[in-house]
Scaffold this motif. Structure first.
Motif, PDB file in Angstrom:
ATOM      1  N   SER A   1      -3.611 -60.284  26.753  1.00 49.28           N
ATOM      2  CA  SER A   1      -2.886 -59.079  26.423  1.00 49.28           C
ATOM      3  C   SER A   1      -3.634 -58.524  25.224  1.00 49.28           C
ATOM      4  CB  SER A   1      -1.378 -59.243  26.059  1.00 49.28           C
ATOM      5  OG  SER A   1      -0.792 -59.868  27.319  1.00 49.28           O
ATOM      6  N   LEU A   2      -3.961 -59.457  24.160  1.00 48.87           N
ATOM      7  CA  LEU A   2      -4.503 -58.887  22.902  1.00 48.87           C
ATOM      8  C   LEU A   2      -5.753 -58.407  23.176  1.00 48.87           C
ATOM      9  CD1 LEU A   2      -3.680 -62.244  20.573  1.00 48.87           C
ATOM     10  CD2 LEU A   2      -2.931 -59.641  20.452  1.00 48.87           C
ATOM     11  N   LYS A   3      -6.728 -58.961  24.028  1.00 44.44           N
ATOM     12  CA  LYS A   3      -7.952 -58.364  24.468  1.00 44.44           C
ATOM     13  C   LYS A   3      -7.963 -57.040  25.190  1.00 44.44           C
ATOM     14  CE  LYS A   3     -10.022 -62.905  25.352  1.00 44.44           C
ATOM     15  NZ  LYS A   3     -10.564 -64.001  26.298  1.00 44.44           N
ATOM     16  N   ALA A   4      -6.717 -57.014  25.850  1.00 43.42           N
ATOM     17  CA  ALA A   4      -6.525 -55.551  26.467  1.00 43.42           C
ATOM     18  C   ALA A   4      -5.941 -54.358  25.292  1.00 43.42           C
ATOM     19  CB  ALA A   4      -5.345 -55.781  27.687  1.00 43.42           C
ATOM     20  N   GLY A   5      -5.715 -54.815  24.163  1.00 43.11           N
ATOM     21  CA  GLY A   5      -5.568 -53.937  23.134  1.00 43.11           C
ATOM     22  C   GLY A   5      -3.798 -53.957  22.971  1.00 43.11           C
ATOM     23  N   TYR A   6      -3.292 -54.971  23.285  1.00 45.49           N
ATOM     24  CA  TYR A   6      -1.707 -55.047  22.888  1.00 45.49           C
ATOM     25  C   TYR A   6      -1.545 -55.426  21.445  1.00 45.49           C
ATOM     26  CZ  TYR A   6      -0.230 -54.149  27.706  1.00 45.49           C
ATOM     27  OH  TYR A   6       0.061 -53.558  29.031  1.00 45.49           O
ATOM     28  N   SER A   7      -0.596 -55.354  20.851  1.00 41.22           N
ATOM     29  CA  SER A   7      -0.289 -55.962  19.646  1.00 41.22           C
ATOM     30  C   SER A   7       0.240 -57.194  19.879  1.00 41.22           C
ATOM     31  CB  SER A   7       0.888 -55.072  18.756  1.00 41.22           C
ATOM     32  OG  SER A   7       2.058 -55.090  19.588  1.00 41.22           O
ATOM     33  N   PHE A   8       0.603 -58.191  18.988  1.00 44.76           N
ATOM     34  CA  PHE A   8       0.831 -59.665  19.219  1.00 44.76           C
ATOM     35  C   PHE A   8       2.491 -59.530  19.745  1.00 44.76           C
ATOM     36  CE2 PHE A   8       3.120 -63.495  17.591  1.00 44.76           C
ATOM     37  CZ  PHE A   8       2.346 -64.238  18.102  1.00 44.76           C
ATOM     38  N   LEU A   9       3.430 -58.528  19.137  1.00 41.83           N
ATOM     39  CA  LEU A   9       4.474 -58.392  19.580  1.00 41.83           C
ATOM     40  C   LEU A   9       4.668 -58.046  21.082  1.00 41.83           C
ATOM     41  CD1 LEU A   9       6.588 -56.897  16.592  1.00 41.83           C
ATOM     42  CD2 LEU A   9       6.314 -59.264  17.367  1.00 41.83           C
ATOM     43  N   GLN A  10       3.738 -57.142  21.311  1.00 40.68           N
ATOM     44  CA  GLN A  10       3.773 -56.906  22.859  1.00 40.68           C
ATOM     45  C   GLN A  10       3.428 -57.917  23.745  1.00 40.68           C
ATOM     46  OE1 GLN A  10       1.095 -53.322  22.347  1.00 40.68           O
ATOM     47  NE2 GLN A  10       2.721 -51.982  22.449  1.00 40.68           N
ATOM     48  N   ALA A  11       2.267 -58.538  23.302  1.00 38.76           N
ATOM     49  CA  ALA A  11       1.893 -59.874  24.125  1.00 38.76           C
ATOM     50  C   ALA A  11       3.105 -60.880  24.109  1.00 38.76           C
ATOM     51  CB  ALA A  11       0.792 -60.502  23.359  1.00 38.76           C
ATOM     52  N   VAL A  12       3.792 -60.986  23.229  1.00 40.72           N
ATOM     53  CA  VAL A  12       5.013 -62.030  23.330  1.00 40.72           C
ATOM     54  C   VAL A  12       6.027 -61.333  24.276  1.00 40.72           C
ATOM     55  CG1 VAL A  12       6.905 -62.895  22.056  1.00 40.72           C
ATOM     56  CG2 VAL A  12       4.651 -62.914  20.876  1.00 40.72           C
ATOM     57  N   SER A  13       6.109 -60.244  24.033  1.00 35.52           N
ATOM     58  CA  SER A  13       6.986 -59.386  25.233  1.00 35.52           C
ATOM     59  C   SER A  13       6.749 -59.646  26.656  1.00 35.52           C
ATOM     60  CB  SER A  13       7.367 -58.012  24.847  1.00 35.52           C
ATOM     61  OG  SER A  13       8.133 -57.366  25.762  1.00 35.52           O
ATOM     62  N   VAL A  14       5.335 -59.635  26.830  1.00 32.66           N
ATOM     63  CA  VAL A  14       4.742 -59.807  28.233  1.00 32.66           C
ATOM     64  C   VAL A  14       5.129 -61.334  28.652  1.00 32.66           C
ATOM     65  CG1 VAL A  14       2.880 -59.937  29.589  1.00 32.66           C
ATOM     66  CG2 VAL A  14       2.938 -57.854  28.000  1.00 32.66           C
ATOM     67  N   VAL A  15       4.897 -62.184  27.741  1.00 31.77           N
ATOM     68  CA  VAL A  15       5.185 -63.573  28.205  1.00 31.77           C
ATOM     69  C   VAL A  15       6.763 -63.941  28.521  1.00 31.77           C
ATOM     70  CG1 VAL A  15       4.874 -66.079  27.199  1.00 31.77           C
ATOM     71  CG2 VAL A  15       3.145 -64.551  26.623  1.00 31.77           C
ATOM     72  N   GLY A  16       7.382 -63.167  27.905  1.00 31.42           N
ATOM     73  CA  GLY A  16       8.984 -63.279  27.976  1.00 31.42           C
ATOM     74  C   GLY A  16       9.156 -62.754  29.448  1.00 31.42           C
ATOM     75  N   GLU A  17       8.548 -61.683  29.724  1.00 34.08           N
ATOM     76  CA  GLU A  17       8.841 -60.849  31.196  1.00 34.08           C
ATOM     77  C   GLU A  17       8.316 -61.947  32.077  1.00 34.08           C
ATOM     78  OE1 GLU A  17      11.261 -58.801  31.487  1.00 34.08           O
ATOM     79  OE2 GLU A  17      11.686 -58.471  29.240  1.00 34.08           O
ATOM     80  N   GLN A  18       7.124 -62.350  32.026  1.00 35.82           N
ATOM     81  CA  GLN A  18       6.481 -62.883  33.077  1.00 35.82           C
ATOM     82  C   GLN A  18       6.698 -64.483  33.375  1.00 35.82           C
ATOM     83  OE1 GLN A  18       2.384 -61.835  33.149  1.00 35.82           O
ATOM     84  NE2 GLN A  18       2.562 -59.830  33.151  1.00 35.82           N
ATOM     85  N   VAL A  19       6.849 -65.265  32.474  1.00 30.49           N
ATOM     86  CA  VAL A  19       7.109 -66.617  32.467  1.00 30.49           C
ATOM     87  C   VAL A  19       8.506 -66.989  32.517  1.00 30.49           C
ATOM     88  CG1 VAL A  19       6.426 -68.688  31.246  1.00 30.49           C
ATOM     89  CG2 VAL A  19       4.868 -66.751  31.070  1.00 30.49           C
ATOM     90  N   LYS A  20       8.606 -67.986  33.303  1.00 27.89           N
ATOM     91  CA  LYS A  20      10.131 -68.139  33.681  1.00 27.89           C
ATOM     92  C   LYS A  20      10.679 -69.224  32.705  1.00 27.89           C
ATOM     93  CE  LYS A  20       9.250 -68.363  38.689  1.00 27.89           C
ATOM     94  NZ  LYS A  20       9.349 -69.355  39.958  1.00 27.89           N
ATOM     95  N   GLU A  21      11.978 -69.342  32.671  1.00 23.62           N
ATOM     96  CA  GLU A  21      12.497 -70.554  31.842  1.00 23.62           C
ATOM     97  C   GLU A  21      11.720 -71.803  31.707  1.00 23.62           C
ATOM     98  OE1 GLU A  21      16.704 -70.564  31.828  1.00 23.62           O
ATOM     99  OE2 GLU A  21      17.004 -68.368  31.819  1.00 23.62           O
ATOM    100  N   PRO A  22      11.909 -72.599  30.715  1.00 24.29           N
ATOM    101  CA  PRO A  22      12.585 -72.398  29.328  1.00 24.29           C
ATOM    102  C   PRO A  22      11.575 -71.707  28.472  1.00 24.29           C
ATOM    103  CG  PRO A  22      11.650 -74.459  29.474  1.00 24.29           C
ATOM    104  CD  PRO A  22      11.356 -74.037  31.008  1.00 24.29           C
ATOM    105  N   LEU A  23      10.241 -71.540  28.744  1.00 20.28           N
ATOM    106  CA  LEU A  23       9.405 -70.867  27.880  1.00 20.28           C
ATOM    107  C   LEU A  23       9.765 -69.273  27.876  1.00 20.28           C
ATOM    108  CD1 LEU A  23       5.789 -71.592  27.266  1.00 20.28           C
ATOM    109  CD2 LEU A  23       6.253 -69.161  27.481  1.00 20.28           C
TER     110      LEU A  23
END
Length: 317
Positions: A156-178
């Motif tokens: 996500s960072l390589k694609a130009g996202y900010s760090f908060l946006q990258a964290v948001s992508v992880v929260g949406e795409q990865v299952k619990e608990p992470l």
């Protein structure tokens, strides 16, 4: 007899019903943060009253002592780490109910007060063991998902996202608990906490060495600068190598763990078998002074043996 059986049935039903209500209806602290989201629309303007269940009602009867403040904080933190929607008082109520049910049931079956009381006290620690087992399993699942999450953040960072946006992508795409923990991390930073404070809270909720490595690298990069995506790629390789070594160690120590489990359970198994075939013979251990001394010393040496086996098979990386 009928009254005792009725009491046991009512207590068992109350525990099952209350745990079901806690699991499905209790509002968790992290879920209350949704009221601060911009997209959240509250459907009911009136204030909803929380339904009090049996365990909640009993938990209010337990006084809050000042001397157990640190114990209370530690247990509540462990409940958060295990992702259990319980408070300290509710956990104490569950322990009391389980101990009472165990004691009454064993007394009806064996008509022996000593056995009923001893096993009743032993069952007191069952909820704590369940909590610890759930916490360990949750950390293992978190560690298994961490490499995938770091790769997503790096890409996500390589694609130009900010760090908060990258964290948001992880929260949406990865299952619990992470995924759930990263959503909570994002909400805390969105509500005004600094990255250092939010990461510190994440470290308290998830006791993972791999996560500590990731957080330290991110915080150092924030201070001294550098290519965060490249740093995350290197951390991913390190974490994968650590997990590979851990899996190899589990394979090598599996026989020792099985041996320790068999040796630990063998005295209990033999005691039950002897009790079933020759009750008078085994009861000498609990009705005579020499027998009680033998039971106490055997229990102590059993704990020492388990501790030594665990020290041998647990290899720290």
């Amino acid at each position: 007899m009928v009254l005792l059986l009725t009491l046991i049935f009512l207590l068992s039903f109350s525990i099952f019903y209350s745990l079901s209500m806690l699991a499905f209806n209790q509002v968790k602290t992290v879920d209350k943060l949704k009221h601060f989201d911009e997209e959240y629309v509250e459907l009911n303007s009136g204030v909803k009253k929380e339904k009090l269940n049996f365990i909640k009602s009993l938990s209010k009867l337990i006084p809050d002592f000042k001397f157990n403040g640190r114990i209370r904080e530690y247990v509540e933190l462990e409940l958060i780490r295990a992702d259990l929607p319980l408070t300290y008082n509710e956990l104490v109520v569950i322990k009391i109910l389980i101990s009472l049910i165990t004691g009454l049931t064993l007394y009806l079956l064996t008509k022996n007060v000593i056995i009923a009381i001893s096993l009743s006290f032993s069952s007191w620690s069952l909820p704590t063991l369940f909590m610890l087992k759930r916490k360990i399993d949750r950390i293992k699942r978190f560690d298994s998902q961490l490499s995938e999450a770091i790769v997503i953040v790096s890409n996500s960072l390589k694609a130009g996202y900010s760090f908060l946006q990258a964290v948001s992508v992880v929260g949406e795409q990865v299952k619990e608990p992470l995924g759930k923990e990263f959503k909570r991390l994002l909400k805390e930073m969105s509500l005004g906490l600094s990255e250092q404070e939010a990461f510190y809270n994440l470290q308290r909720r998830v006791t993972s060495e791999d996560l500590n490595l990731l957080i330290n690298a991110i915080l150092i990069q924030k201070d001294i600068g550098g290519n965060l995506a490249e740093i995350l790629d290197n951390i991913t390789e390190t974490i994968r190598e650590r997990q590979k070594i851990k899996n190899e160690l589990k394979t090598l120590t599996a026989q020792g763990k099985l041996t320790g489990a068999i040796i630990s359970l063998l005295p209990l198994f033999l005691g039950v078998v002897i009790y079933l075939f020759n009750r008078e013979y085994i009861m000498l251990l609990f009705t005579t002074k020499i027998g009680l001394a033998m039971v106490i010393f055997s229990f102590i040496f059993e704990l020492i043996g388990i501790f030594m086996i665990m020290k041998i098979i647990n290899v720290e990386l």
